[in-house]
Design a protein around this motif. Structure first.
Motif, mmCIF file in Angstrom:
data_model
loop_
_atom_site.group_PDB
_atom_site.id
_atom_site.type_symbol
_atom_site.label_atom_id
_atom_site.label_comp_id
_atom_site.label_asym_id
_atom_site.label_seq_id
_atom_site.Cartn_x
_atom_site.Cartn_y
_atom_site.Cartn_z
ATOM 1 N N LEU B 6 0.860 -1.179 0.000
ATOM 2 C CA LEU B 6 0.000 0.000 0.000
ATOM 3 C C LEU B 6 0.897 1.231 0.000
ATOM 4 N N MET B 7 0.745 2.076 -0.998
ATOM 5 C CA MET B 7 1.583 3.279 -1.014
ATOM 6 C C MET B 7 0.975 4.354 -1.925
ATOM 7 N N LYS B 8 1.579 5.550 -1.833
ATOM 8 C CA LYS B 8 1.171 6.661 -2.690
ATOM 9 C C LYS B 8 1.702 6.458 -4.115
ATOM 10 N N GLY B 9 1.044 7.101 -5.058
ATOM 11 C CA GLY B 9 1.504 7.040 -6.440
ATOM 12 C C GLY B 9 2.925 7.552 -6.597
ATOM 13 N N MET B 178 -2.717 9.828 -3.834
ATOM 14 C CA MET B 178 -3.593 8.817 -3.227
ATOM 15 C C MET B 178 -2.836 7.508 -2.987
ATOM 16 N N MET B 179 -3.321 6.773 -1.989
ATOM 17 C CA MET B 179 -2.710 5.486 -1.660
ATOM 18 C C MET B 179 -3.592 4.358 -2.192
ATOM 19 N N GLU B 180 -2.918 3.384 -2.801
ATOM 20 C CA GLU B 180 -3.622 2.219 -3.330
ATOM 21 C C GLU B 180 -2.705 1.025 -3.182
ATOM 22 N N LYS B 181 -3.286 -0.120 -3.388
ATOM 23 C CA LYS B 181 -2.429 -1.304 -3.397
ATOM 24 C C LYS B 181 -1.663 -1.351 -4.716
#
Lengths: 260, 358, 74
Positions: B6-9, B178-181
């Motif tokens: 999980l992290m930011k772009g 934004m953070m996404e997997k």
């Protein structure tokens, strides 16, 4: 004994180094750039580093330096040579990297790049040709133009009330912790030329040895821009330029070790 | 088993760069992309892969460091946001002309001027039409997820080296922040000096057993400069032919097409869903390469739909390329928000109905 | 009597006639040719072959690297 008896390889005392190409230089007759190109080429040959030296050419009269010095070269945007050299040296630490810049390139548009490369102590040599004028664009005022000196953009002489003062940027660079060697040389007489070559070699060696930034300023002539014969330009330089830009070492010290 | 993180772009770009054998990064802090350099500095890749990371004194210096590094055949990149990318344009033009492969990341914020730190897509023109002086193009990739921030970092480098040309990752502040997997790309070692010399025989790697290499964008003779321009255009024609990328959502039976990239494409997917719930057959075309633009695909769709609407975080930039592709066959409308305001799917649907569905 | 005897070979096509070597020569034996080279410059020539000591001062100051100097010890 005739000339024919003397002209033999074993009697050779001076000739054009092979590092200098046979391409005729575009510089005006008597231009200091030619001598400085020659000295850099000779230094590279004598140090045996043609295969590991990478030059960065400026925008200005020396924009075509890569046509005359037979090594790998990158041609920079105006003033950006120290940034380009920074990356070349950081990504290829085994190389000897130098920039070749004029006073407009180094001390006007590229001041930020120059100061910060020096302040980071980039392991590069900066060869700085100061002839107090923009040569290539036709003789306009440079940051280094002397007080009262006439140029195309200060035709009545540089008025320091309006245009500021001649910038002694090498003194400024000598103040920075990242520089290991800052010197001011000239190439108008044999003795000066010999000293200038020593300075070039030292600067190149410092780049190889990773000692920090070396700056070799060449107080030079622009006889076309100054509207003088080459010889007269030399005399004018001795009389006027050296007073503002005195020759000699400004700094020569082993840089303190720092963690990268 | 793939490891999902999980992290930011912005962080994903940094990790992907380290993993794909990147040799160097040169940047300058600016919101909303500073996490790229922060992540690199925290990861210390110089201790593992040998990658150089340097905070420059300005965007100008950073892009010229990229020029210097790319001129050595190294895999180098820089990142910035809109005002900073404006500063980089000089260097980008030089890099394009000197035909050097590199990556420039623009995590767009609202302009013009100092603008805002909120997300925007208003640098579309700057990215795809040139930006700097002269006739040149960048390969422009538009990620719309954190996963694509990672994947396109690798892809952008590959394309840059395939064509010896600069490529750009054109993201907006939403995708950057934004953070996404994300599943990060596999580790690839940096190229050895020998591999660099073989891949880039033109690079300034030291004159050993060859003629000296010169990296330059200068040619005083008009005919030579013209030939440089024609060579570039031949290369760009190849890129147009082979590298167009896009994604389509429910376009097969669509009466209307929403065209959107980056974060707007995510909103667009919701708009398609809402429209279909109301019985409006809406499809989504998401250009992945903004240059080369999916002109042919839009031309194909124009023959079977009743109209297009472009959804953008700008006053309407990409819509011009949609209009050029459609060439008057059916109406092309625009809806967008500016200055960092993000459109809702619901308001977009209202606009679609007002402008297009009659 | 000089202890050395030298001579200067001029790459006349490269010479731009700047005359810096003329000024640098301690023996004052260089001068400009009546003739022009292909670029239209009067090129430098050795006016007094006997007096050259091969000091290479001319070579050092030449911006266009067009002078080659030889010398022998007498």
């Amino acid at each position: 004994m005739t000339a024919k008896d003397i002209i033999k390889p074993e009697n050779l005392v001076y000739t054009k180094t092979k590092i200098m190409t046979d391409t005729p230089m575009h510089y005006c007759p008597g231009c200091s750039h030619g001598v400085i190109h020659k000295l850099i080429s000779e230094a590279i040959e004598e140090m045996g580093i043609q295969d590991k030296t990478i030059g960065v050419a400026p925008v200005g009269c020396a924009v075509f330096a890569y046509n005359y010095i037979d090594i790998d070269f990158q041609e920079a945007a105006h003033g950006r040579a120290p940034a380009i050299a920074t990356a070349i040296k950081r990504l290829q630490p085994d190389k000897c990297v130098f920039t070749y810049q004029g006073d407009g390139d180094l001390a006007a548009i590229g001041t930020a790049e120059t100061i910060h490369a020096c302040n980071r102590g980039e392991n590069i040599a900066i060869f700085f040709v100061n002839n107090a004028i923009y040569g290539m664009t036709g003789g306009q005022m440079a940051p280094t133009t002397l007080e009262g000196m006439k140029t195309a953009t200060c035709p009545y002489g540089r008025n320091t009330d309006l245009y500021g003062f001649p910038l002694k940027i090498s003194n400024l660079l000598a103040e920075l912790d990242g520089t290991c060697y800052v010197t001011r040389q000239s190439v108008h007489k044999v003795a000066n030329i010999v000293r200038a070559k020593k300075a070039i070699k030292k600067a190149l060696q410092n780049s190889m040895d990773g000692k920090g930034t070396s700056v070799v300023e060449f107080v030079s002539t622009c006889n076309s821009g100054w509207k003088m014969s080459p010889h007269k330009a030399n005399l004018w330089m001795e009389e006027n330029m050296f007073a503002k830009y005195p020759l000699g070492d400004l700094k020569d010290t082993e840089k303190k070790h720092y963690e990268k | 088993m793939e490891e999902i993180k999980l992290m930011k772009g912005n962080e994903a770009i940094a990790h992907a760069a380290i993993r794909c054998g990147c040799d160097g990064y040169f940047g300058y802090p600016i919101t909303p992309q500073s996490e790229v350099m922060e992540t690199l500095m925290k990861e210390k890749p110089w201790e593992t892969t040998g990658m150089v990371v340097l905070q420059a004194e300005s965007e100008l210096a950073a892009i010229n460091m990229v020029y210097g590094g790319a001129g050595c055949g190294k895999k180098v990149f820089t990142s910035s946001s809109s005002p900073g990318v404006s500063l980089k344009q000089e260097g980008i033009s030089y890099i394009a002309c000197a035909e050097l492969p590199c990556l420039i990341v623009n995590v767009m914020r609202g302009g013009p001027g100092l603008g805002t730190i909120q997300p925007s897509q208003a640098d579309y023109f700057q990215a795809v039409k040139g930006g700097g002086h002269g006739d040149y193009r960048l390969i422009v990739l538009a990620p719309s997820s954190v996963q694509e921030m990672a994947d396109f970092t690798v892809l952008a480098f590959d394309l840059a080296f395939k064509y010896n040309t600069p490529s750009m990752l054109l993201a907006d502040g939403i995708i950057g922040q934004m953070m996404e997997k994300v599943v990060l790309p596999p580790f690839v070692p940096r190229r050895t000096d020998e591999e660099v010399r073989n891949q880039c025989p033109w690079a300034t790697t030291g004159k050993v057993g060859r003629k000296s290499n010169v990296i330059t964008s200068l040619a005083l003779e008009a005919e030579v400069m013209q030939e440089t321009n024609l060579r570039l255009q031949r290369k760009y024609a190849q890129i147009v032919e082979h590298e167009v990328r896009f994604e389509e959502v429910q376009c097969d039976d669509a009466d209307y097409i929403l065209v959107a990239f980056g974060s707007c494409a995510r909103i667009g997917e919701k708009v398609v869903e809402l429209a279909r719930n109301e019985g409006i057959k809406l499809g989504l075309l998401r250009p992945i390469t903004l240059w080369p633009f999916p002109t042919k695909e839009i031309q194909r769709l124009a023959k079977q739909v009743k109209g297009f609407m472009s959804l953008e975080l700008s006053v309407g930039q990409m819509v011009e390329d949609v209009r050029l592709a459609v060439n008057g066959l059916v109406p092309v409308e625009f809806y967008g928000r500016q200055g960092g305001v993000v459109p809702l799917a619901e308001e977009t649907l209202v606009a679609l109905k007002q402008k297009l569905v009659k | 009597m000089a202890k050395f005897k030298g001579t200067v070979v001029v790459n006349t096509d490269r010479c731009k006639g700047c005359e810096l070597c003329v000024e640098a020569c301690p023996s004052h034996i260089l001068g400009m040719s009546q003739h022009c080279n292909t670029k239209g410059y009067h090129y430098v020539e050795l006016k007094d072959e006997e007096a050259c000591v091969g000091c290479a001062s001319c070579g050092y100051v030449c911006p266009d690297a067009c002078l080659t100097i030889y010398k022998v010890k007498l």
